[in-house]
Design an enzyme around this catalytic site. Sequence first.
Site, PDB file in Angstrom:
ATOM      1  CD1 TRP A  15     -10.531 -15.789  41.265  1.00 33.01           C
ATOM      2  CD2 TRP A  15     -12.284 -17.024  41.933  1.00 33.01           C
ATOM      3  NE1 TRP A  15     -10.245 -16.304  42.503  1.00 33.01           N
ATOM      4  CE2 TRP A  15     -11.283 -17.061  42.935  1.00 33.01           C
ATOM      5  CE3 TRP A  15     -13.456 -17.706  42.139  1.00 33.01           C
ATOM      6  CZ2 TRP A  15     -11.438 -17.772  44.125  1.00 33.01           C
ATOM      7  CZ3 TRP A  15     -13.624 -18.422  43.310  1.00 33.01           C
ATOM      8  CH2 TRP A  15     -12.620 -18.457  44.287  1.00 33.01           C
TER       9      TRP A  15
ATOM     10  CE  LYS B 126      -8.048  -4.799  53.181  1.00 38.32           C
ATOM     11  NZ  LYS B 126      -9.052  -5.465  53.856  1.00 38.32           N
TER      12      LYS B 126
ATOM     13  CG  HIS C  19      -3.534 -17.179  77.056  1.00 37.46           C
ATOM     14  ND1 HIS C  19      -3.678 -17.732  78.305  1.00 37.46           N
ATOM     15  CD2 HIS C  19      -3.767 -15.849  77.220  1.00 37.46           C
ATOM     16  CE1 HIS C  19      -4.028 -16.792  79.178  1.00 37.46           C
ATOM     17  NE2 HIS C  19      -4.088 -15.648  78.551  1.00 37.46           N
TER      18      HIS C  19
ATOM     19  CD  GLU D 248      -7.529  -8.682  51.446  1.00 34.64           C
ATOM     20  OE1 GLU D 248      -8.248  -9.469  50.817  1.00 34.64           O
ATOM     21  OE2 GLU D 248      -7.982  -7.702  52.043  1.00 34.64           O
TER      22      GLU D 248
ATOM     23  CE  LYS E  94     -14.261  -4.894  46.426  1.00 37.29           C
ATOM     24  NZ  LYS E  94     -13.354  -4.428  47.473  1.00 37.29           N
TER      25      LYS E  94
ATOM     26  NE  ARG F 198     -18.252  -9.594  38.786  1.00 40.83           N
ATOM     27  CZ  ARG F 198     -19.124  -9.563  39.803  1.00 40.83           C
ATOM     28  NH1 ARG F 198     -19.201  -8.480  40.558  1.00 40.83           N
ATOM     29  NH2 ARG F 198     -19.908 -10.586  40.074  1.00 40.83           N
TER      30      ARG F 198
ATOM     31  CB  CYS G   1     -16.580 -14.902  36.266  1.00 34.57           C
ATOM     32  SG  CYS G   1     -15.943 -16.528  36.662  1.00 34.57           S
TER      33      CYS G   1
ATOM     34  CD  GLU H  48     -10.004  -5.007  57.281  1.00 35.18           C
ATOM     35  OE1 GLU H  48     -10.513  -6.121  57.516  1.00 35.18           O
ATOM     36  OE2 GLU H  48      -9.825  -4.602  56.120  1.00 35.18           O
TER      37      GLU H  48
ATOM     38  N   GLY I 287     -21.084 -17.807  38.039  1.00 42.43           N
ATOM     39  CA  GLY I 287     -21.870 -18.594  38.994  1.00 42.43           C
ATOM     40  C   GLY I 287     -21.395 -20.038  38.975  1.00 42.43           C
TER      41      GLY I 287
END
Length: 607
Positions: free
Chosen positions: A76, A483, A502, A486, A602, A29, A2, A479, A103
């Site tokens: 969050w 991107k 495979h 997400e 983030k 955040r 948060c 990566e 937290g």
Amino acid sequence: MCGIVGFVSHSGGGITYILHRALKALEYRGYDSCGIATVHENRIYFEKDKGKIDEVFVQINPEELPGPLGIAHTRWATHGAPSRENAHPHLDCSDSIAVVHNGVIENFLKLRKELTSKGHNFKSETDTECIAHLIEEFMSNGCGIFEAIKKTIRRLEGSYALAVVSARDPGRLYCARNESPLVIGLGEDGNYCASDIPAFLFWTNKVIVLHDGELATIGSESVAIENVNGLKIEREPVVVSWTADMASKSGYPHFMLKEIHEQPKALRDTLKFKQQTIDKFAEIISQAEQLYIVAAGTSYHSGLAAQSVLSQTIGIPSQAIISSEFANLVGNSLSENDVVIAVSQSGETIDTLRAIRHAQSKKSKVLAITNVLGSGITREADLVFYTQAGPEIGVAATKTFLVQLTTFTRIALKLLDNFGTNSPAYTENFREKLNQTPQALNQVINKLEIKTKSLASFLAEKSNAFYLGRGVSVSTALEGALKLKEISYIHAEGYSAGESKHGPIALVDEGFPVIFIAPNDVTRKDILGNVMEMRARGAYIITLGEEGDKELAQVSHQFLDMPQGFSLPFSPILYVVPLQLIAYYTAVKRGYDPDKPRNLAKSVTVP
Ligand code: AGP
């Protein structure tokens, strides 16, 4: 994770606008609910609700939130769904204490039971609310506000960055920190506390970093710091080089696009930063018995690329391990002769902090690569290299990935200088190419951005995609896939092209998008074969390859031509950028906000 912010003004009231603007800078955040509380003439005024910051604040009448002192929060959700009741700030029974928190309070159920039995009425499902009632309980036993806060945090188990205001103390803001970031800003018009520096950058760049176990009493013209045992602490402010403009969109539609375009500058700034720290890193790494790289998400991908770079350019073996699995995988095999490099753009990822603690419990040396001044990782590592990307506000990491790769490449170059068995010409070419990467990156962006936008229109209609590479390009593939998934919510998988036969190839049918990362290195010939196999099964082939590679271009439906001569170790730095742009434009095409993807924050400060 948060975002919290607090402000105490010299000039009296009208601080709602300031708290709103400060909170907006922390929206990356968390953004499922938010709220604000101010103190005026021994009374607390507050508003909060589910929804993003602008949605909630547009409903607020600043006249109804008077006073020179206030706190605000963007959430969050961890404990309790996003709702008005669970939004911060949280207040005590008499609405005379307000708390905002980032937290996780691990013993909150026990505290809640104890406080409920003492007659406290809870209005939310959150862990945070027990803090407000605990402070109230201590004050009802005769403690002043600061003493009550100190007693409260001694009862808390877990992580917190707290800001507290009391109706009985309309001139002071109280804050405390343990494991969650908290910084203090010293401004002309008053003083701030916040989860991150961008919150008050518009007003000041004079920063005091609070450390774990510390509390601060913040007045409009004074800041007093002490630790939880009452030891007074004198700490000089630092002037950070970041500016408000760096933490604003500067005309771009989204932070992510701005930060993609900032990458050449971020590389240039990182390339010339603190050579002596790079030298020290190289010296320590060269003496390691075992070398590990721990990180999460995108930072893990840079560590994976570094594993290839170190082994293939200088012959140093290393192992990149996802932070949350580090203790499980290395267990007791670590010793004081081993070195662990922790990579974290935020410096607050709890899994990476825990990996560091495991390494230090075995007396291994810990090096850190991070982008945020004063972040948790900087106080736990033995040596820190600060990347010079500037603030990264978009949730999807872009420029910080590149500057992490650049840092590892600088370390490899130093190792080549000191211990390389390659020819001097090899080392000089390596140095030259590294210094050319910012310019090469500019060319890539200028030349390919339009093409990535058109590819996004095709991908936006798809629900799956493969990103395939070999060697160091596996990390680029991982990566690129991260991107896309997400921020556009398309299920994308990054995979070793060699491994795709495979099993994964079973998913491929007509029009299935497969993106190949195919620089002109030792893997190119095998990649060509993999392209043919996928094409034979109807896949739609998008290939990133070296300019002039006609053979690859002919077998691809779309070919993105990359600058010549930048294979290992430079290819991940350059080849990831078109993938960032493809993800960005695909998300926008699908109508999503690339800066605030659903369910993400983030920095992941809860395990
Ligand atoms: C990357 O785009 C994501 N936002 C996420 O995977 C991120 O890289 C990860 O959480 C690690 O964060 P850190 O670098 O701050 O430790």
